[in-house]
Write an enzyme that holds these catalytic residues in place. Structure first.
Site, PDB file in Angstrom:
ATOM      1  N   GLU A 123      18.893   0.478  11.954  1.00  0.00           N
ATOM      2  CA  GLU A 123      19.138  -0.013  10.592  1.00  0.00           C
ATOM      3  C   GLU A 123      20.431   0.574  10.013  1.00  0.00           C
ATOM      4  OE1 GLU A 123      15.864  -0.086   7.773  1.00  0.00           O
ATOM      5  OE2 GLU A 123      17.238   0.299   6.128  1.00  0.00           O
TER       6      GLU A 123
ATOM      7  N   THR B 265       3.885  -6.982   2.372  1.00  0.00           N
ATOM      8  CA  THR B 265       3.252  -7.045   1.054  1.00  0.00           C
ATOM      9  C   THR B 265       2.474  -8.350   0.838  1.00  0.00           C
ATOM     10  OG1 THR B 265       5.043  -5.669   0.226  1.00  0.00           O
ATOM     11  CG2 THR B 265       3.706  -6.788  -1.419  1.00  0.00           C
TER      12      THR B 265
ATOM     13  N   ASP C 136      14.872   4.217  11.955  1.00  0.00           N
ATOM     14  CA  ASP C 136      15.604   3.977  10.705  1.00  0.00           C
ATOM     15  C   ASP C 136      16.439   5.209  10.354  1.00  0.00           C
ATOM     16  OD1 ASP C 136      16.544   3.505   8.196  1.00  0.00           O
ATOM     17  OD2 ASP C 136      14.600   3.042   7.289  1.00  0.00           O
TER      18      ASP C 136
ATOM     19  N   ASP D 226       7.573   0.602  12.700  1.00  0.00           N
ATOM     20  CA  ASP D 226       8.386   0.105  11.583  1.00  0.00           C
ATOM     21  C   ASP D 226       8.983   1.291  10.821  1.00  0.00           C
ATOM     22  OD1 ASP D 226       9.373  -1.829   9.803  1.00  0.00           O
ATOM     23  OD2 ASP D 226       7.595  -1.709   8.519  1.00  0.00           O
ATOM     24  N   HIS D 227      10.284   1.294  10.616  1.00  0.00           N
ATOM     25  CA  HIS D 227      10.976   2.383   9.886  1.00  0.00           C
ATOM     26  C   HIS D 227      10.615   3.773  10.407  1.00  0.00           C
ATOM     27  CE1 HIS D 227      12.898  -0.118   6.923  1.00  0.00           C
ATOM     28  NE2 HIS D 227      11.780  -0.806   6.835  1.00  0.00           N
TER      29      HIS D 227
ATOM     30  N   ASN E 186      10.384  -9.496   8.655  1.00  0.00           N
ATOM     31  CA  ASN E 186       9.235  -8.609   8.435  1.00  0.00           C
ATOM     32  C   ASN E 186       8.466  -8.995   7.173  1.00  0.00           C
ATOM     33  OD1 ASN E 186      10.524  -7.266  10.475  1.00  0.00           O
ATOM     34  ND2 ASN E 186      10.724  -5.327   9.384  1.00  0.00           N
TER      35      ASN E 186
HETATM   36  P1  13P Z   1       7.555  -6.662   2.512  1.00  0.00           P
HETATM   37  O1  13P Z   1       6.483  -5.652   2.258  1.00  0.00           O
HETATM   38  O2  13P Z   1       8.438  -6.858   1.345  1.00  0.00           O
HETATM   39  O3  13P Z   1       7.004  -7.931   3.046  1.00  0.00           O
HETATM   40  O4  13P Z   1       8.516  -6.034   3.626  1.00  0.00           O
HETATM   41  C1  13P Z   1       7.983  -5.686   4.875  1.00  0.00           C
HETATM   42  C2  13P Z   1       8.976  -4.958   5.695  1.00  0.00           C
HETATM   43  O5  13P Z   1      10.161  -5.166   5.614  1.00  0.00           O
HETATM   44  C3  13P Z   1       8.465  -3.963   6.629  1.00  0.00           C
HETATM   45  O6  13P Z   1       9.478  -3.264   7.262  1.00  0.00           O
END
Ligand code: 13P
Length: 287
Positions: free
Chosen positions: A135, A232, A105, A84-85, A229
């Site tokens: 992205e 949080t 990213d 992720d990223h 995604n």
């Molecule tokens: P949230 O933490 O807002 O759910 O976003 C997660 C996310 O986009 C991970 O790339």
């Protein structure tokens, strides 16, 4: 066996639902998501940020843990393990470690540099059969207590990146990582529609899935979003469940201090949250 996210996302785009990417932070998180995906007969993407990668002892450890769970838990639904990223270096490290899907990213680079770096990864991922997410237009979020509004992607730049041959594209449409501020104006569906017009069939990715109202999620899916995604929200329920367990004094009773007992409420809370999200995203029964 881990799979690329390509087929699951193309099917989701055609079937007008979205596959959830749930970020993992430890063994409990991973097991909860995999068991729920299997129970719901839903495809799933496990997201790993570079920070979580370091925390979990590196990408090779994560690949070993996830592959071990797929086997021991008899997981039959399609599962992609996705960076992720990622930075360019992180992307290369995950490719070498055995991830089945990568996000590079490059949104903070000038578009020319984003294109050059994404192109290099398109070629590598193609050869290895991995899916690649790019992205355009950075996703807002909290930094040092200040919540920045999400930037909107330029649809023409989205087309330039999509045309490189990536599998999926994250385009900023006013979405934000973490909790949304009170004055958040909502997703920019006009931008999403313009991006979709430019990129055609390319599955789109919605980051910052936490706290977006269900009707906005459904509208985004109807306009071409095929991957959402969430991080949080799982962190919040994990924390709340663990805190409630401790505040109820359960850690003081019997063997309540046993980490397996202490982490059990958080584990169960993640299962409930993931199930709820899969239902909203429409991926239940789609494996
Ligand atoms: P949230 O933490 O807002 O759910 O976003 C997660 C996310 O986009 C991970 O790339």
């Amino acid at each position: 066996m881990l799979v690329s996210a390509k087929d699951m996302l193309n099917k989701a785009r055609d079937g007008k639902y979205a596959v959830g990417q749930f970020n993992i932070n430890n063994l409990e998180w991973t097991k909860a998501i995999l068991l729920t995906a299997e129970e719901m007969k839903s495809p799933v993407i496990l997201g790993v940020s570079e920070g979580a990668g370091k925390y979990m002892c590196g990408y090779k450890t994560i690949v070993g843990m996830v592959n071990g769970m797929l086997d021991s838990l008899n997981i039959t639904v399609p599962v992609a393990l996705h960076l992720d990223h990622g930075t360019f270096e992180g992307a290369k490290a995950c490719i070498n470690a055995g991830f089945s899907s990568i996000m590079f990213d490059g949104s903070h680079y000038p578009i020319e540099e984003n294109i050059a770096k994404t192109t290099a990864l398109v070629n590598t991922c193609d050869v290895l059969g991995l899916s690649l997410e790019a992205e355009v237009g950075s996703i807002g979020g909290e930094e040092d207590g200040v919540v920045g509004m999400g930037e909107c992607a330029d649809p023409k730049e989205c087309k330039m990146i999509a045309d490189l041959g990536v599998t999926m594209l994250a385009a900023g449409i006013g979405n934000i990582h973490g909790k949304y501020p009170e004055n958040w104006p909502g997703l920019r569906f006009d931008v999403l529609e313009n991006v979709k017009k430019e990129v055609g069939d390319m599955p789109l990715v919605l980051h910052g899935g936490t706290g977006i109202p269900d009707d906005m999620i459904k509208k985004a899916i109807s306009l071409g979003v095929a991957k959402i995604n969430v991080n949080t929200e799982c962190q919040l329920v994990f924390q709340e469940a663990t805190r409630a367990y401790i505040e109820a004094g359960k850690d003081l009773q019997g063997k309540g201090f046993d980490p397996r007992k202490l982490l059990a409420p958080g584990f169960e809370a993640i299962k409930v949250k993931v199930k709820e999200k899969m239902e909203i995203f429409g991926s239940v029964g789609k494996a």
